[in-house]
Design an enzyme around this catalytic site. Structure first.
Site, PDB file in Angstrom:
ATOM      1  N   ASP A  39      19.041  33.497  70.861  1.00  0.00           N
ATOM      2  CA  ASP A  39      18.587  34.488  69.860  1.00  0.00           C
ATOM      3  C   ASP A  39      19.507  34.415  68.650  1.00  0.00           C
ATOM      4  OD1 ASP A  39      18.384  36.914  72.575  1.00  0.00           O
ATOM      5  OD2 ASP A  39      16.998  35.327  71.975  1.00  0.00           O
ATOM      6  N   ASP A  45      24.457  43.240  66.161  1.00  0.00           N
ATOM      7  CA  ASP A  45      24.706  42.740  67.529  1.00  0.00           C
ATOM      8  C   ASP A  45      26.205  42.521  67.719  1.00  0.00           C
ATOM      9  OD1 ASP A  45      21.740  40.718  67.266  1.00  0.00           O
ATOM     10  OD2 ASP A  45      22.056  42.407  68.646  1.00  0.00           O
ATOM     11  N   GLU A  68      25.925  40.487  76.490  1.00  0.00           N
ATOM     12  CA  GLU A  68      24.904  39.558  75.999  1.00  0.00           C
ATOM     13  C   GLU A  68      25.484  38.645  74.930  1.00  0.00           C
ATOM     14  OE1 GLU A  68      20.711  39.387  73.486  1.00  0.00           O
ATOM     15  OE2 GLU A  68      21.297  41.273  74.417  1.00  0.00           O
ATOM     16  N   GLU A  69      26.451  39.173  74.176  1.00  0.00           N
ATOM     17  CA  GLU A  69      26.990  38.412  73.032  1.00  0.00           C
ATOM     18  C   GLU A  69      28.237  37.613  73.373  1.00  0.00           C
ATOM     19  OE1 GLU A  69      23.697  39.931  71.245  1.00  0.00           O
ATOM     20  OE2 GLU A  69      24.967  38.187  70.793  1.00  0.00           O
ATOM     21  N   ASP A  88      24.244  45.125  77.316  1.00  0.00           N
ATOM     22  CA  ASP A  88      23.513  44.572  76.180  1.00  0.00           C
ATOM     23  C   ASP A  88      23.886  45.496  75.034  1.00  0.00           C
ATOM     24  OD1 ASP A  88      19.952  44.029  75.343  1.00  0.00           O
ATOM     25  OD2 ASP A  88      21.793  43.897  74.156  1.00  0.00           O
ATOM     26  N   LEU A  90      23.265  45.750  71.882  1.00  0.00           N
ATOM     27  CA  LEU A  90      22.236  46.241  70.974  1.00  0.00           C
ATOM     28  C   LEU A  90      20.900  45.630  71.391  1.00  0.00           C
ATOM     29  CD1 LEU A  90      20.547  46.457  68.121  1.00  0.00           C
ATOM     30  CD2 LEU A  90      22.195  48.232  68.668  1.00  0.00           C
ATOM     31  N   ASP A  91      20.131  46.405  72.124  1.00  0.00           N
ATOM     32  CA  ASP A  91      18.814  45.929  72.572  1.00  0.00           C
ATOM     33  C   ASP A  91      17.759  46.244  71.517  1.00  0.00           C
ATOM     34  OD1 ASP A  91      16.172  47.132  74.358  1.00  0.00           O
ATOM     35  OD2 ASP A  91      16.804  45.051  74.587  1.00  0.00           O
ATOM     36  N   GLU A 235      20.106  43.706  81.322  1.00  0.00           N
ATOM     37  CA  GLU A 235      18.872  44.389  80.874  1.00  0.00           C
ATOM     38  C   GLU A 235      18.044  44.839  82.099  1.00  0.00           C
ATOM     39  OE1 GLU A 235      17.793  42.521  76.499  1.00  0.00           O
ATOM     40  OE2 GLU A 235      17.300  41.300  78.265  1.00  0.00           O
TER      41      GLU A 235
HETATM   42  P1  FBP Z   1      17.496  41.809  72.663  1.00  0.00           P
HETATM   43  O1  FBP Z   1      16.978  42.466  71.448  1.00  0.00           O
HETATM   44  O2  FBP Z   1      18.657  42.486  73.276  1.00  0.00           O
HETATM   45  O3  FBP Z   1      17.743  40.332  72.491  1.00  0.00           O
HETATM   46  O4  FBP Z   1      16.336  41.975  73.811  1.00  0.00           O
HETATM   47  C1  FBP Z   1      15.225  41.279  73.899  1.00  0.00           C
HETATM   48  C2  FBP Z   1      14.016  42.082  73.449  1.00  0.00           C
HETATM   49  O5  FBP Z   1      14.163  42.511  72.142  1.00  0.00           O
HETATM   50  C3  FBP Z   1      13.672  43.262  74.362  1.00  0.00           C
HETATM   51  O6  FBP Z   1      14.305  44.430  73.985  1.00  0.00           O
HETATM   52  C4  FBP Z   1      12.164  43.381  74.142  1.00  0.00           C
HETATM   53  O7  FBP Z   1      11.496  43.951  75.241  1.00  0.00           O
HETATM   54  C5  FBP Z   1      11.748  41.946  73.939  1.00  0.00           C
HETATM   55  O8  FBP Z   1      12.900  41.211  73.527  1.00  0.00           O
HETATM   56  C6  FBP Z   1      10.699  41.817  72.870  1.00  0.00           C
HETATM   57  O9  FBP Z   1      10.271  40.487  72.924  1.00  0.00           O
HETATM   58  P2  FBP Z   1       9.022  39.988  72.026  1.00  0.00           P
HETATM   59  O10 FBP Z   1       9.493  39.958  70.613  1.00  0.00           O
HETATM   60  O11 FBP Z   1       8.705  38.662  72.613  1.00  0.00           O
HETATM   61  O12 FBP Z   1       7.938  40.972  72.259  1.00  0.00           O
END
Ligand code: FBP
Length: 293
Positions: A39, A45, A68-69, A88, A90-91, A235
């Protein structure tokens, strides 16, 4: 343990302040780096990773950190340390610049007792949205707090999920990439039952809705994410622990998330994730096990 939870609460308050007092277009900018999951990391983040990591390092009871980072496990060097804290920072990073809710997800393990997700001692998440709210699963109870006048005040005690919901949360843009038809069938059945769709794109927010209102969240594997997209340790495990304690269900396709082995040699391992209240879980199992179309 209470000392570690106190540190996590303070870090979340500092992150909440950081988000509220800074231009979301700036802190939502991408850095030149990608994290180990590929990512592209946003400025926020890294800032949130630094806040949590620096605060937890200083806590003498914390032995190790998984973020995560950070590509590798961080050893704090604390002699008295006995806990592993996974987070995580910053989700929902894709939502920072457009000011849609994001969150911090965390869990605490006894560093000497880590076999599966069932070894979690505490799990929680903090939501940064119209208000800042903390959900904490600890001592067999799920409680919810809101940041009011600079401190977290209890607003909902011993949360229990409803038997069913009326919202379906799945990113259908992958519909033609899903590996099997279970989710397509589930969508058809729930739409016939007049369920509505919601997809924030921040797991912490979409999961929070399932916790409070029931329903279904699903992130199946697809051609773009062959192992799934959600990271198991920081997560899926903590969210599953909270949903499970509140009376819900959290699975990959066939496995309960909490029963999955702790991937100590692959800490950024991904998984399929489904969150259910009771009725949706029963409906899905019937579809998956061909008990009815
Ligand atoms: P991070 O933002 O911590 O990388 O998490 C991944 C995420 O953003 C989840 O929070 C979310 O459910 C998913 O990816 C959304 O994915 P997509 O953009 O494929 O729908």
């Amino acid at each position: 343990m209470d000392e570690v939870i106190k540190v996590l609460k303070n870090s979340c308050i500092n992150i909440s302040e950081l988000i509220r007092n800074n231009n979301s277009l700036d802190i939502g900018k991408v850095t030149n780096n990608n994290n180990v999951s590929g990512d592209n990391t946003k400025i926020l983040d890294i800032e949130t990773h630094n806040i949590l990591t620096n605060d937890l390092r200083k806590c003498k009871y914390v032995k190790k950190l998984i973020s995560e980072e950070s590509e590798n496990i961080i050893d704090t060097g604390n002699e008295e340390g006995k806990y592993l804290v996974c987070y995580d920072p910053l989700d929902g990073s894709s939502n920072i610049d457009i000011n849609v809710g994001t969150g911090t997800i965390f869990s605490i393990f006894d560093n000497d007792k880590i076999k599966t997700g069932r070894d979690i001692l505490v799990a929680g998440y903090c939501i940064y949205s119209s208000s800042t709210q903390l959900v904490l699963a600890y001592n067999k109870e799920v409680n919810m707090y809101q940041l009011i006048d600079g401190e977290f005040k209890l607003i909902k005690k011993n949360i229990k999920m409803p038997n069913n919901g009326n919202i379906l949360s799945i990113n259908e843009s992958y519909r033609y990439e899903w590996q099997h038809t279970y989710d397509t069938q589930m969508i058809r059945n729930l739409v016939l039952k007049k369920y509505n769709f919601r997809w924030v794109g921040s797991l912490v927010l979409d999961a929070h809705r399932v916790l409070l209102n029931g329903g279904l969240f699903s992130y199946p594997i697809n051609k773009s994410n062959k192992q799934g997209k959600i990271r198991l340790i920081y997560e899926a495990y903590p969210i599953a622990y909270i949903i499970y304690l509140a009376g819900g269900y959290a699975t990959s396709l066939y496995d309960e998330i909490l029963k999955l082995g702790f991937p100590i040699d692959n800490i950024h391992k991904k998984t399929e994730l489904r969150l259910f209240s009771y009725q949706e879980y029963i409906d899905f199992i019937k579809i998956r096990d061909f008990r009815y179309p």
